[in-house]
Design an enzyme around this catalytic site. Structure first.
Site, mmCIF file in Angstrom:
data_model
loop_
_atom_site.group_PDB
_atom_site.id
_atom_site.type_symbol
_atom_site.label_atom_id
_atom_site.label_comp_id
_atom_site.label_asym_id
_atom_site.label_seq_id
_atom_site.Cartn_x
_atom_site.Cartn_y
_atom_site.Cartn_z
ATOM 1 N N ASP A 142 -76.340 -42.163 -8.149
ATOM 2 C CA ASP A 142 -76.761 -41.050 -8.997
ATOM 3 C C ASP A 142 -77.354 -41.639 -10.275
ATOM 4 O O ASP A 142 -77.475 -42.859 -10.410
ATOM 5 C CB ASP A 142 -75.604 -40.081 -9.298
ATOM 6 C CG ASP A 142 -74.419 -40.774 -9.966
ATOM 7 O OD1 ASP A 142 -74.549 -41.936 -10.403
ATOM 8 O OD2 ASP A 142 -73.341 -40.137 -10.053
ATOM 9 N N GLU A 162 -76.253 -41.840 -13.337
ATOM 10 C CA GLU A 162 -75.325 -42.661 -14.112
ATOM 11 C C GLU A 162 -75.155 -44.023 -13.445
ATOM 12 O O GLU A 162 -75.144 -45.065 -14.118
ATOM 13 C CB GLU A 162 -73.970 -41.954 -14.223
ATOM 14 C CG GLU A 162 -73.108 -42.438 -15.372
ATOM 15 C CD GLU A 162 -73.644 -42.029 -16.732
ATOM 16 O OE1 GLU A 162 -73.361 -42.763 -17.697
ATOM 17 O OE2 GLU A 162 -74.345 -41.003 -16.824
ATOM 18 N N ARG A 171 -69.772 -36.686 -6.426
ATOM 19 C CA ARG A 171 -70.635 -36.019 -7.420
ATOM 20 C C ARG A 171 -71.945 -35.650 -6.747
ATOM 21 O O ARG A 171 -72.837 -36.488 -6.594
ATOM 22 C CB ARG A 171 -70.866 -36.917 -8.635
ATOM 23 C CG ARG A 171 -69.609 -37.150 -9.455
ATOM 24 C CD ARG A 171 -69.892 -37.854 -10.773
ATOM 25 N NE ARG A 171 -68.649 -38.133 -11.466
ATOM 26 C CZ ARG A 171 -67.968 -39.277 -11.376
ATOM 27 N NH1 ARG A 171 -68.432 -40.239 -10.600
ATOM 28 N NH2 ARG A 171 -66.841 -39.465 -12.034
ATOM 29 N N HIS A 217 -79.130 -36.149 -0.688
ATOM 30 C CA HIS A 217 -77.709 -36.451 -0.786
ATOM 31 C C HIS A 217 -76.929 -35.562 0.176
ATOM 32 O O HIS A 217 -77.474 -34.635 0.763
ATOM 33 C CB HIS A 217 -77.216 -36.238 -2.213
ATOM 34 C CG HIS A 217 -77.776 -37.231 -3.184
ATOM 35 N ND1 HIS A 217 -77.664 -37.088 -4.542
ATOM 36 C CD2 HIS A 217 -78.472 -38.388 -2.975
ATOM 37 C CE1 HIS A 217 -78.253 -38.114 -5.136
ATOM 38 N NE2 HIS A 217 -78.751 -38.902 -4.213
#
Length: 904
Positions: free
Chosen positions: A84, A86, A288, A331
């Site tokens: 992701d 981050e 996430r 995803h």
């Protein structure tokens, strides 16, 4: 050294991956970000394209050096952080900090399984700069908002301190909570009467039916029951139709947080911590995500498990389309990595959450539940075939007076409705059914007895029960996440930190609220007789809901008034879409920041320098104090919200009283505020001495014979009576009496109970009892054991001392050895044996210069320590002393007219 170095961000993840790769791979953890913006200062060059000034975190410098050495020795470095924005940013920071080349291999995977890891190794890529820039844009924008806006709160909100802060997403979340609280407060419950009936069928079977609409007034409800005296009831129509229920999609981050709150009572933060553990252990896919999509491989595995466990008729594959426009469909949703494993997890919490994820994912690929729904229409045949009528008020409001108002003549409804539902095929319901935020038992429909059109029914009883409208429920953590997601505010990685921030800042509290009691009327028609009863019900109870504090309300109102864009729902959602555009390479991150910053910074300067924008206290005039004739108001101060009688400009000093927990400046009434000034109050006499209730430094107390006894948590200082006060005094006396157990080494061993619990007293020293032990079961032998254990701990407290410099000690602390250098504590690196440290080693670790001549070493160290304290700590200390402690003492004396409670 292995030929390949793989770097991940988590040690647990590193351990799992290392088990899948061969001896040619070494897997190391970066323990999260290794670089970030420094804590102090803006660290963003606004004039030079918003360039951030990153630095290696102080606690990561040694780790970075170790990783640099490993990377230099390896033939190939693989960056394997989360898939992701981050995670991409962590990889980029690692590349920069370790001096890796731009084409360093980057591998991504959505689950930690051997197949996924080996496939990722086969298809590496380079760092996605667009994803990095999207994360940079968010980080820089949030720093700009926080760094420039928070000081405005400190200056412009009365009692503001460095504890106040404003953030882009957190401010919007706070606004939602504040506005919902005001909706709840403004709600005025209206009553109406719901008519239900029970018919007896075939001697002992019951058919439940009801009117489609409620009556507005008691007169109308009673009138309908009177009209039904002697009436007959027949089946007018039977409508049976097939129906189905379909399963919910597999979990996204948001829906997992919501469902685990409903079914498991987990907080948002707790859910994410448990999910992180499951992911790093290789049990679930990445947690996430905003996608509801499942890979074809995952679907095939789910189908195989469903067929094996339940049979082929339960299989119905689906691909769900995510409602969120910004969702990354590449995803996957959250799912088990192995559908054969039904009981994964290292502890009870993990097992429960894993079971929830497994059931939801499996159910998403199972057949629809097939139902049969029946609707029964029942005719009400009033006496003599007439149509019963009543006078209804035009405004149709409950309990209105009809005198002088226009009324209409209306016919009573002549049909009741009954509904039933039968499950013909359970399908996915065999495994899982999604919960709702507002479960309504009245929606539950059972089976109906056999019925035919034209069949007559015997009325068992008919009731008209008073019901009340309810306000929108306050937000729980999960429902706030749902609302933020619906509005397009925040992303999967931001929901939990956002809620934690507004709670930790003291803007919002998470708490239960007891319900209140109210009466309701119920009319019952049975055997042609009408009776009226009055019952009681509890309403308004809340569990684990989010309530705004007075500080939160004032901060939110200030932002809405002066910084409307920051708390504007649409604007915040647009910013999130801009981040998505940057991530997709369709927008330049610096251009996006420039478009935001210009107007924002201009607004900051205008508000900060404006004399028109005065201190905000949320002040609200409540009325006049009947005793003094002075104005009574509520407002926010430095130490919380309080009520004030009089003005600061009056000759006589104003009176103050803190608001109680749960009382808001917005909603407190004059009477509630007046009650705050009833303390201290006398509740009676005991042993010819008065007993006074008050609130002091340590909380509510009862004062008797110049001694203070703290009230228990359940005691209300405003309502506690004489008997309870005496009970507390006597209870405290019993607890305070020391009891001699015997002698040890010729000296008395006694016990007692003090402020911090039960203890053993010996030679003027106190030894606390372990939590699982009580004074009632304590023997002299056990007391001696505790005394000797205490001596041993004290004897081993110092690993090493230095007579030439007594200020330096090597201490055996509770969490491991450390250095005590004056008033400073210094961590000892794990690879150093504390027992081998010399004075010179200690001073080096403490950052002091060990080279000066003997005799001046101590002075130099002290001077340097003093300089550090002056530069860094003195302002904080001075601030704490000046700004916090002194006013507290003054306030306690002025506001409550009570000295601090003295413990006995």
């Amino acid at each position: 050294m292995s030929k390949n170095l793989v770097i991940v961000e988590s040690p647990a993840k590193a351990k799992t991956i290392e088990g899948y790769l061969g001896k040619d791979f070494t897997v190391k953890s970066s323990f999260g970000h290794v670089r970030d913006l420094p804590k102090d200062g803006l660290a963003v060059d606004v004039a030079n394209g918003f360039q951030p000034s990153y630095e290696v975190s102080p606690d990561k410098k040694k780790l970075v050096s170790e990783l640099k050495a490993l990377a230099k020795a390896a033939d190939e470095v693989w960056l394997a952080t989360d898939d992701d924005r981050e995670g991409e940013a962590i990889s980029w920071h690692l590349k920069e900090a370790l001096g890796l080349r731009d084409n360093t291999k980057r591998i991504v995977f959505r689950e930690i399984t051997k197949t996924a890891i080996l496939n990722a190794i086969k298809s590496p890529r380079t760092i996605d700069v667009d994803l990095v820039n999207a994360q940079q844009a968010r980080r820089v924008l949030d720093r700009l908002v926080g760094y420039e806006l928070s000081p405005v709160l400190w200056r412009k909100i009365k009692g503001g301190s460095t504890g106040l802060s404003a953030g882009r997403v957190q401010s919007v979340a706070l606004r939602l909570v504040v506005e919902r609280e005001r909706e709840v407060d403004k709600h005025s419950a209206k009553s109406s009467f719901k008519v239900t009936s029970q018919f007896i069928v075939d001697g002992n079977k019951v058919l439940n039916a009801e009117l489609a609409k409620n009556f507005a007034t008691p007169a109308e409800a009673r009138g309908f029951l009177e009209a039904c005296i002697g009436a007959t009831f027949t089946i007018k129509n039977l409508e049976t139709r097939p129906a189905k229920k379909s399963p919910a999609p597999p979990f996204t981050t948001s829906t997992l947080q919501q469902e685990s709150a409903r079914k498991l009572s987990y907080s948002v933060d707790r859910t994410m911590r448990i999910a992180q553990n499951l992911y790093e252990a290789g049990k679930i896919s990445y947690m996430r995500t905003d996608s509801t999509n499942l890979s074809q491989e995952a679907v095939d595995k789910a189908v195989a498990e469903i067929g094996s466990e339940f049979g082929d008729k339960y299989i119905q594959t689906r691909q769900f389309k995510t409602k969120n426009e910004s969702a990354q469909e590449a995803h996957e949703a959250i799912r088990p990595t192995n559908f054969n494993d039904r009981n994964a997890g290292g502890d009870r919490d993990q097992k429960r959450l894993y079971e929830l994820i497994w059931k939801r994912a499996i159910a998403s690929q199972m057949a629809d539940a097939q139902l049969e729904r029946t609707t029964v229409t029942i005719s009400v045949n009033f006496v003599n075939g007439a149509k019963a009528t009543y006078q209804a008020n035009v405004d149709d409001s409950p309990f209105v007076e009809t005198n002088g108002k226009q009324t209409d003549s209306k016919s009573f409804p002549s049909e009741l409705v009954a509904q039933g539902e039968v499950i013909k095929f359970d399908g996915f319901l065999r495994v899982y059914l999604e919960s709702k935020d507002d479960e309504d038992d009245e929606d539950a429909k059972g089976m109906l007895p056999p019925l035919t059109v034209g069949q007559g029914l015997n009325l068992g009883q008919m009731k008209a029960t008073e019901k009340f409208t309810r306000p929108q429920p306050r937000y729980a953590e999960a429902s706030l996440v749902k609302k933020l997601e619906e509005m397009g505010i925040g992303r999967p990685s931001t929901y939990a930190p956002t809620i934690s921030t507004i709670v930790n800042r003291g803007y919002v509290t998470k708490q239960d609220k007891p319900g209140q009691e109210r009466k309701y009327i119920e009319y019952t028609l049975q055997q042609n007789q009408i009776s009226e009863t009055s019952g009681k019900e509890t309403f308004g109870s809340e569990k684990a809901k989010l309530f705004p504090t007075n500080t939160g309300v004032v901060v939110s109102d200030f932002l809405v008034e002066y910084f409307p864009d920051i708390v504007d729902y649409k604007f915040t959602a647009i910013v999130e879409k801009d981040f998505d555009e940057i991530a997709d390479g369709r927008m330049n991150w610096q251009t996006m920041l420039a478009g935001f910053y210009g107007d924002f910074h201009k607004n900051i300067e205008e508000i900060q320098g404006s004399s028109i924008v005065s201190f905000k206290t949320g002040a609200r005039d409540l009325g006049i104090d009947p005793r003094s004739g002075k104005k009574l108001s509520a407002r926010l101060g430095k130490y919380g919200a309080y009520a004030q009688i009089g003005e600061s400009t009056d000759e006589e000093k104003p009176q103050y009283a803190n608001l109680r927990d749960g009382q808001l400046i917005d909603t407190i009434t004059l009477q509630e505020a007046l009650e705050l000034f009833t303390l201290p109050r006398e509740v009676g006499f005991f042993e010819d001495q008065p007993m006074t209730i008050g609130i002091g430094k340590f909380g509510p107390y009862v004062k008797h014979d110049a001694k203070y006894v703290s009230l228990a948590k359940e005691d209300d200082p405003y309502t506690i009576d004489e008997n309870r006060a005496i009970e507390l005094i006597q209870q405290k006396r019993v607890e305070s009496v020391s009891e001699a157990l015997g002698e040890f080494e010729g000296k008395l061993v006694a016990t007692g109970k003090g402020r911090f619990g039960p203890y053993v007293k010996f030679e003027d020293k106190y030894v606390s009892l372990p939590r699982n032990e009580s004074l009632a079961d304590l023997t002299l032998e056990r007391a001696i054991e505790l005394i000797l254990a205490k001596r041993l701990v004290e004897a081993n407290k110092y690993i090493k001392e230095f007579p030439e410099n007594p200020a330096v000690k090597v201490v055996n602390g509770q969490y491991g050895p450390y250095l005590a250098v004056g008033k400073r504590n210094v961590k000892i690196p794990k690879d150093i044996d504390p027992a081998t440290l010399t004075l010179e080693d200690c001073l080096k670790l403490a950052g002091d210069d060990p080279t000066p001549a003997k005799g001046s070493a101590k002075k130099t160290a002290t001077a340097k320590g003093a300089k550090t304290t002056t530069a860094a700590k003195a302002p904080a200390k001075a601030k704490a002393t000046t700004a916090a402690k002194a006013p507290v003492k003054v306030k306690a004396t002025t506001a409550k007219k009570a000295v601090a409670a003295k413990k006995i």
